[in-house]
Design an enzyme around this catalytic site. Structure first.
Site, PDB file in Angstrom:
ATOM      1  N   GLY A 295       0.781  -1.232   0.000  1.00 57.07           N
ATOM      2  CA  GLY A 295       0.000   0.000   0.000  1.00 57.07           C
ATOM      3  C   GLY A 295       0.809   1.276   0.000  1.00 57.07           C
ATOM      4  O   GLY A 295       0.233   2.363   0.063  1.00 57.07           O
ATOM      5  N   GLU A 338       4.471  -6.148   1.763  1.00 56.97           N
ATOM      6  CA  GLU A 338       4.191  -6.551   0.380  1.00 56.97           C
ATOM      7  C   GLU A 338       4.015  -5.342  -0.541  1.00 56.97           C
ATOM      8  O   GLU A 338       2.929  -5.123  -1.084  1.00 56.97           O
ATOM      9  CB  GLU A 338       2.889  -7.376   0.346  1.00 56.97           C
ATOM     10  CG  GLU A 338       2.921  -8.616   1.188  1.00 56.97           C
ATOM     11  CD  GLU A 338       1.543  -9.224   1.409  1.00 56.97           C
ATOM     12  OE1 GLU A 338       1.475 -10.405   1.754  1.00 56.97           O
ATOM     13  OE2 GLU A 338       0.532  -8.510   1.230  1.00 56.97           O
ATOM     14  N   PRO A 339       5.051  -4.535  -0.733  1.00 56.18           N
ATOM     15  CA  PRO A 339       4.872  -3.400  -1.648  1.00 56.18           C
ATOM     16  C   PRO A 339       4.781  -3.855  -3.109  1.00 56.18           C
ATOM     17  O   PRO A 339       5.542  -4.716  -3.538  1.00 56.18           O
ATOM     18  CB  PRO A 339       6.142  -2.566  -1.425  1.00 56.18           C
ATOM     19  CG  PRO A 339       7.142  -3.506  -0.856  1.00 56.18           C
ATOM     20  CD  PRO A 339       6.401  -4.635  -0.191  1.00 56.18           C
ATOM     21  N   ARG A 341       3.074  -1.368  -5.910  1.00 55.19           N
ATOM     22  CA  ARG A 341       3.157  -0.110  -6.648  1.00 55.19           C
ATOM     23  C   ARG A 341       4.509   0.587  -6.450  1.00 55.19           C
ATOM     24  O   ARG A 341       5.085   1.104  -7.404  1.00 55.19           O
ATOM     25  CB  ARG A 341       2.033   0.799  -6.139  1.00 55.19           C
ATOM     26  CG  ARG A 341       1.875   2.106  -6.853  1.00 55.19           C
ATOM     27  CD  ARG A 341       0.864   2.989  -6.092  1.00 55.19           C
ATOM     28  NE  ARG A 341      -0.263   2.246  -5.598  1.00 55.19           N
ATOM     29  CZ  ARG A 341      -1.443   2.159  -6.196  1.00 55.19           C
ATOM     30  NH1 ARG A 341      -1.660   2.807  -7.323  1.00 55.19           N
ATOM     31  NH2 ARG A 341      -2.417   1.452  -5.663  1.00 55.19           N
ATOM     32  N   CYS A 415     -14.254   4.099 -27.584  1.00 52.20           N
ATOM     33  CA  CYS A 415     -15.583   4.602 -27.854  1.00 52.20           C
ATOM     34  C   CYS A 415     -16.301   4.929 -26.547  1.00 52.20           C
ATOM     35  O   CYS A 415     -17.323   4.339 -26.222  1.00 52.20           O
ATOM     36  CB  CYS A 415     -16.327   3.532 -28.646  1.00 52.20           C
ATOM     37  SG  CYS A 415     -17.664   4.217 -29.567  1.00 52.20           S
ATOM     38  N   GLU A 416     -15.717   5.822 -25.736  1.00 50.77           N
ATOM     39  CA  GLU A 416     -16.286   6.220 -24.442  1.00 50.77           C
ATOM     40  C   GLU A 416     -15.792   7.611 -24.118  1.00 50.77           C
ATOM     41  O   GLU A 416     -14.589   7.874 -24.219  1.00 50.77           O
ATOM     42  CB  GLU A 416     -15.758   5.321 -23.310  1.00 50.77           C
ATOM     43  CG  GLU A 416     -16.226   3.927 -23.389  1.00 50.77           C
ATOM     44  CD  GLU A 416     -16.665   3.357 -22.050  1.00 50.77           C
ATOM     45  OE1 GLU A 416     -16.920   4.114 -21.094  1.00 50.77           O
ATOM     46  OE2 GLU A 416     -16.759   2.147 -21.996  1.00 50.77           O
ATOM     47  N   TYR A 445      -0.170  -1.611 -12.088  1.00 48.33           N
ATOM     48  CA  TYR A 445      -1.608  -1.602 -12.412  1.00 48.33           C
ATOM     49  C   TYR A 445      -1.882  -0.886 -13.735  1.00 48.33           C
ATOM     50  O   TYR A 445      -2.953  -0.309 -13.917  1.00 48.33           O
ATOM     51  CB  TYR A 445      -2.421  -0.992 -11.254  1.00 48.33           C
ATOM     52  CG  TYR A 445      -2.068  -1.615  -9.918  1.00 48.33           C
ATOM     53  CD1 TYR A 445      -2.393  -2.944  -9.662  1.00 48.33           C
ATOM     54  CD2 TYR A 445      -1.375  -0.910  -8.938  1.00 48.33           C
ATOM     55  CE1 TYR A 445      -2.038  -3.544  -8.463  1.00 48.33           C
ATOM     56  CE2 TYR A 445      -1.023  -1.505  -7.736  1.00 48.33           C
ATOM     57  CZ  TYR A 445      -1.364  -2.822  -7.504  1.00 48.33           C
ATOM     58  OH  TYR A 445      -1.011  -3.411  -6.320  1.00 48.33           O
TER      59      TYR A 445
HETATM   60  N1  LLP Z   1      -0.826  -7.032  -0.453  1.00 45.50           N
HETATM   61  C1  LLP Z   1      -2.140  -7.232  -0.546  1.00 45.50           C
HETATM   62  C2  LLP Z   1      -2.780  -8.226   0.273  1.00 45.50           C
HETATM   63  C3  LLP Z   1      -2.887  -6.466  -1.447  1.00 45.50           C
HETATM   64  O1  LLP Z   1      -4.192  -6.659  -1.530  1.00 45.50           O
HETATM   65  C4  LLP Z   1      -2.249  -5.498  -2.250  1.00 45.50           C
HETATM   66  C5  LLP Z   1      -2.997  -4.702  -3.217  1.00 45.50           C
HETATM   67  C6  LLP Z   1      -0.857  -5.336  -2.119  1.00 45.50           C
HETATM   68  C7  LLP Z   1      -0.181  -6.114  -1.196  1.00 45.50           C
HETATM   69  C8  LLP Z   1      -0.070  -4.346  -2.940  1.00 45.50           C
HETATM   70  O2  LLP Z   1      -0.490  -3.045  -2.786  1.00 45.50           O
HETATM   71  P1  LLP Z   1       0.407  -1.842  -3.347  1.00 45.50           P
HETATM   72  O3  LLP Z   1       1.692  -1.820  -2.565  1.00 45.50           O
HETATM   73  O4  LLP Z   1       0.667  -2.122  -4.779  1.00 45.50           O
HETATM   74  O5  LLP Z   1      -0.427  -0.639  -3.149  1.00 45.50           O
HETATM   75  N2  LLP Z   1      -5.572  -1.745  -8.874  1.00 45.50           N
HETATM   76  C9  LLP Z   1      -5.424  -0.779  -7.807  1.00 45.50           C
HETATM   77  C10 LLP Z   1      -4.666  -1.314  -6.638  1.00 45.50           C
HETATM   78  C11 LLP Z   1      -5.292  -2.523  -6.053  1.00 45.50           C
HETATM   79  C12 LLP Z   1      -4.460  -3.061  -4.975  1.00 45.50           C
HETATM   80  C13 LLP Z   1      -5.049  -4.305  -4.425  1.00 45.50           C
HETATM   81  N3  LLP Z   1      -4.228  -4.902  -3.441  1.00 45.50           N
HETATM   82  C14 LLP Z   1      -4.766   0.471  -8.363  1.00 45.50           C
HETATM   83  O6  LLP Z   1      -4.549   0.526  -9.562  1.00 45.50           O
HETATM   84  O7  LLP Z   1      -4.513   1.427  -7.652  1.00 45.50           O
END
Ligand code: LLP
Length: 486
Positions: A295, A338-339, A341, A415-416, A445
């Site tokens: 996150g 768990e990074p 992004r 087309c949106e 993503y």
């Molecule tokens: N761990 C778990 C359990 C998760 O559900 C997620 C993301 C992550 C790690 C990684 O999160 P990050 O570090 O990448 O923020 N499609 C959306 C993001 C959905 C994330 C879902 N879970 C977007 O484009 O912003």
């Protein structure tokens, strides 16, 4: 040509995309301009990249991705170093951000594990693990994890067969499925007669953090996790402890995504470790590991703050864990995160070619330039899905400062009317069809959520490194679009 901006919008120039030298955090580490003004990524100019790769294309800076993976792994190892009275720390790359076999290999080589969210992500990660560490590593895949709600027994059995380090259960039903899976693995001889399945439990802590509601996951009224406050978490934990087939390895919390303020993580640490303490008091079982999820936010435009570094994140978490354990009188757990992004996002830039320009008059002398590009919501759904903001830079030439600026909206060819890639950006007023736009921070993503809407072919992902390049993912062709037709 009028340059009056629509009423109520910020002054012209305030929405320009920062150059790499002004906001390095927004761009891959190797991004710069040549003396002639062309953008360079991984030692190649935009025209050199586009000579080998059709536009639009995701350009991934390999050295940057490896460097970020190494930084996250090192930060967790250092801040949770056992000789500092800690029990060790690990960083797992959240593969959902963007995963291919090559990317999985890179992050494993740089010291991260991989968190997967599906059988496909797990299969790709296992293949990469085999490449990096040999066949035997895949039967003891402690560096991999499997998440997800509504997992089937078959999915759980795959994770157990490979002994993934983090099999994160998401419901009481999944506990039952894991018990059955272990019994079957024992019966078939894959597991020894006394061997147990190592599992974690995904908690919802009630901490509300992060960007759009769709990517905020710590609050309780949602599909993920088990409520700490509502009692579902405790019920599930007790069921695991009571099951002779299972071993409760740890507790897991993921509070949301695109979070730039670390306060929510500190709060979650307190809630998770308090539950761990209560479970230990009642049952004698002190979970050896806590996974605090991903996150960690990144910057997408010049309006976003510079995000905290991996070292700052790890230090904040380590302090919170140490203080809470001291207060509770508990041994510190191993801590993992768990990074996704923050590892992949800034490493990648999407290059688009301008295919059309349309000035739309908005009344009272104001207007907006609609800039059509050769991609759109099929390669970046985030603006349409989360109202995510992006920005764009002219990449094939240095814009002439004399030309002035024009308030612009970069739109796709779908087309949106909601097919917008960059909602607001000030672009050079002499922008022309054929110019190349670079949209930074599309590594997470972006391609992973791409679609074939309107039968667009999904763009390729080109790695660049020290003047060399190749495909991480080839671009789709029209043949690919019809390949699966029955
Ligand atoms: N761990 C778990 C359990 C998760 O559900 C997620 C993301 C992550 C790690 C990684 O999160 P990050 O570090 O990448 O923020 N499609 C959306 C993001 C959905 C994330 C879902 N879970 C977007 O484009 O912003």
């Amino acid at each position: 040509m009028t340059d009056q901006i629509p009423a109520g919008e910020p002054p012209l120039g305030s929405l320009s995309c920062p150059e790499p030298e002004d906001r390095p955090d927004l761009w891959p580490t190797t991004a710069r301009r040549t003396d002639d003004g062309e953008l360079v990524l991984g030692g190649l100019t935009v025209s050199e990249i586009l000579a080998e790769a059709p536009s639009p294309v995701f350009v991934l800076d390999e050295a940057d991705l490896r460097g970020r993976a190494a930084s996250w792994a090192a930060a967790m190892h250092e801040e949770f170093w056992p000789s500092y009275g800690m029990a060790g720390g690990e960083a797992f790359y959240a593969g959902k951000a963007f995963l291919t076999t090559k990317v999985a290999q890179w992050v494993l080589e740089e010291g991260m594990g991989i968190d997967t969210a599906s059988r496909g992500e797990l299969a790709v990660s296992l293949a990469a693990l085999q490449e990096v560490s040999g066949e035997e590593a895949t039967t003891d895949a402690t560096r991999l994890g499997l998440h997800g709600n509504g997992k089937t027994q078959a999915e759980i059995a795959v994770a157990l067969t490979h002994h993934v380090g983090h099999l994160v259960l998401d419901s009481l039903e999944e506990v039952e499925l894991a018990v059955r899976a272990v019994r079957e693995l024992r019966a078939s001889g894959v597991y020894g007669p006394e061997e147990t399945g190592k599992v974690m439990v995904r908690l919802t802590t009630g901490v509300h953090a992060g960007g759009h509601e769709y990517i905020s996951t710590g609050h309780e009224d949602q599909k993920f996790g088990l409520s700490v406050h509502g009692g579902a978490a405790r019920q599930t934990i007790d069921a695991i402890i009571a099951a002779p087939e299972l071993e409760l390895h740890g507790l897991h919390s993921h509070i949301g995504s695109q979070i730039l303020d670390l306060a929510g993580f500190r709060e979650a640490v307190g809630i998770v470790l308090t539950l761990r303490h209560e479970v230990a008091v009642d049952t004698g079982h002190l979970c050896p590991e806590v996974d605090l999820g991903g996150g960690y936010g990144i910057a997408y435009t010049g309006a976003d703050p510079v995000p905290p570094s991996p070292a700052q994140v790890a230090r904040t978490l380590a302090e919170a864990v140490r203080e809470t354990c001291e207060r509770l009188g508990d041994e510190v757990p191993t801590v993992s995160i768990e990074p996704g992004r923050a590892v992949a996002g800034p490493t990648t830039v999407t290059l688009y070619t301008v295919t059309g320009l349309k000035r739309v008059e908005l009344g009272e002398g104001a207007s907006r330039l609609y800039v059509s590009i050769d991609g759109g919501m099929s390669d970046n759904i985030r603006p349409a899905l989360y109202e995510a903001a992006y920005t764009a830079l002219v990449a094939n030439r240095r814009p002439d400062p004399q030309a002035g600026l024009v308030r612009s909206r970069v739109v796709g060819k779908h087309c949106e009317s909601g097919d917008v890639v960059v909602r607001d950006v000030d672009l050079p007023a002499d922008l022309a069809v054929g110019d190349v736009l670079a949209v930074p921070a599309t590594g997470a993503y972006g391609r992973s959520m791409a679609s074939n809407y309107n039968l667009f072919t999904r763009p390729g992902v080109r790695w660049v490194c020290e003047g060399e390049s190749g495909w991480v993912l080839r671009p789709e062709t029209i043949e690919d679009l019809v390949r699966l037709e029955g």
